[in-house]
Design a protein around this motif. Structure first.
Motif, short mmCIF file in Angstrom:
data_model
loop_
_atom_site.label_atom_id
_atom_site.label_comp_id
_atom_site.label_asym_id
_atom_site.label_seq_id
_atom_site.Cartn_x
_atom_site.Cartn_y
_atom_site.Cartn_z
N THR A 43 0.86 -1.18 0.00
CA THR A 43 0.00 0.00 0.00
C THR A 43 0.90 1.24 0.00
O THR A 43 2.10 1.14 0.31
N ALA A 44 0.32 2.40 -0.32
CA ALA A 44 1.11 3.64 -0.37
C ALA A 44 1.78 3.88 0.98
O ALA A 44 2.97 4.22 1.06
N LEU A 45 1.01 3.69 2.06
CA LEU A 45 1.57 3.91 3.39
C LEU A 45 2.63 2.86 3.72
O LEU A 45 3.64 3.15 4.35
N GLY A 46 2.36 1.65 3.28
CA GLY A 46 3.30 0.55 3.52
C GLY A 46 4.65 0.83 2.86
O GLY A 46 5.70 0.61 3.46
N ILE A 47 4.60 1.34 1.63
CA ILE A 47 5.84 1.65 0.91
C ILE A 47 6.63 2.73 1.64
O ILE A 47 7.84 2.64 1.81
N LYS A 48 5.90 3.74 2.14
CA LYS A 48 6.57 4.82 2.89
C LYS A 48 7.18 4.26 4.18
O LYS A 48 8.33 4.55 4.52
N ALA A 49 6.39 3.47 4.91
CA ALA A 49 6.85 2.93 6.19
C ALA A 49 8.09 2.06 6.00
O ALA A 49 9.01 2.08 6.82
N GLY A 56 16.38 1.41 9.55
CA GLY A 56 16.57 1.33 11.00
C GLY A 56 16.00 2.50 11.77
O GLY A 56 16.34 2.71 12.93
N ASN A 57 15.12 3.28 11.13
CA ASN A 57 14.53 4.44 11.81
C ASN A 57 13.09 4.14 12.25
O ASN A 57 12.44 3.25 11.73
#
Ligand SMILES: [Zn+2]
Length: 215
Positions: A43-49, A56-57
């Motif tokens: 998902t878009a959020l998944g890719i960002k996360a 490692g952040n």
């Protein structure tokens, strides 16, 4: 029933989350699991996360809040849930309230599983795992019959970098700093319940249950 479970890494939160969700038949929302699912589904959020996790952040608050909001807006969470790993700081706690207010919902109870630093250190620093088959052990509480070798496959057991004493101490300090304002916030709202965590998992669970019957 809507519950938030707070506790340091190694406080036994995962075990309690499982017991509570099974007993009260409510879904378990673990931010770790949600991130993994969103990353898997790309998902878009998944890719960002993913970018943050892989470097490692910590995932930034806005992404985490969006993911939680999207999750809580799904029908299966309307009647109740247990949040585990969220909120992590006061900003997230206030955002959570806003998300729920929009849905005319509120948190019933917040449990803080309180365990002393020494016990957490002993629990985490003693963990060992098998890199080959994934079996996990603890040098004191669940040792392998074969010493430093895996009972299942015979491979040499490993000590996760994150579980080393100085790393655990750093993680605890970061945790304590961010958790204090959340604890005060929920205390003010009158929904915080501190649970003594230096006990058997079963006793801790009974203790939690005694506060949930009134909800
Ligand atoms: Zn093994």
């Amino acid at each position: 029933m809507k519950i938030v479970l707070l506790g340091a890494p190694g406080a036994g939160k995962g075990t309690q989350a499982k017991l509570i969700c099974e007993y009260f038949n409510i879904p378990h929302i673990s931010t770790g699991d949600i991130f993994r699912a969103q990353i898997k589904e790309k998902t878009a959020l998944g890719i960002k996360a993913k970018e943050f996790i892989e470097s490692g952040n910590l995932v930034p608050d806005d992404i985490t809040v969006s993911i939680i909001k999207e999750t809580l807006n799904q029908k299966q969470y309307n009647d109740g849930f247990l949040l585990d790993g969220f909120p992590r700081n006061i900003y997230q706690a206030k955002k959570l309230d806003l998300i729920l207010v929009e849905k005319r919902q509120f948190i019933d109870k917040v449990f803080l599983i309180d365990v002393s630093k020494n016990i957490i250190l002993e629990r985490i620093a003693g963990r060992r795992f098998c890199g080959q088959c994934g079996a996990s052990y603890h040098i004191k509480f669940n040792p392998s019959k074969y010493g430093d070798k895996c009972e299942v496959c015979g491979s040499i057991l490993m000590h996760r970098y994150d579980d080393k004493e100085n790393i655990v101490l750093d993680r605890l300090e970061i945790y304590n700093k961010s958790i204090q304002p959340i604890v005060s916030y929920y205390k003010q709202l009158g929904i915080l319940q501190t649970i003594q965590g230096n006990a058997d998992a079963k006793d801790i669970f009974y203790n939690i249950c005694s506060f949930l019957k009134a909800v």
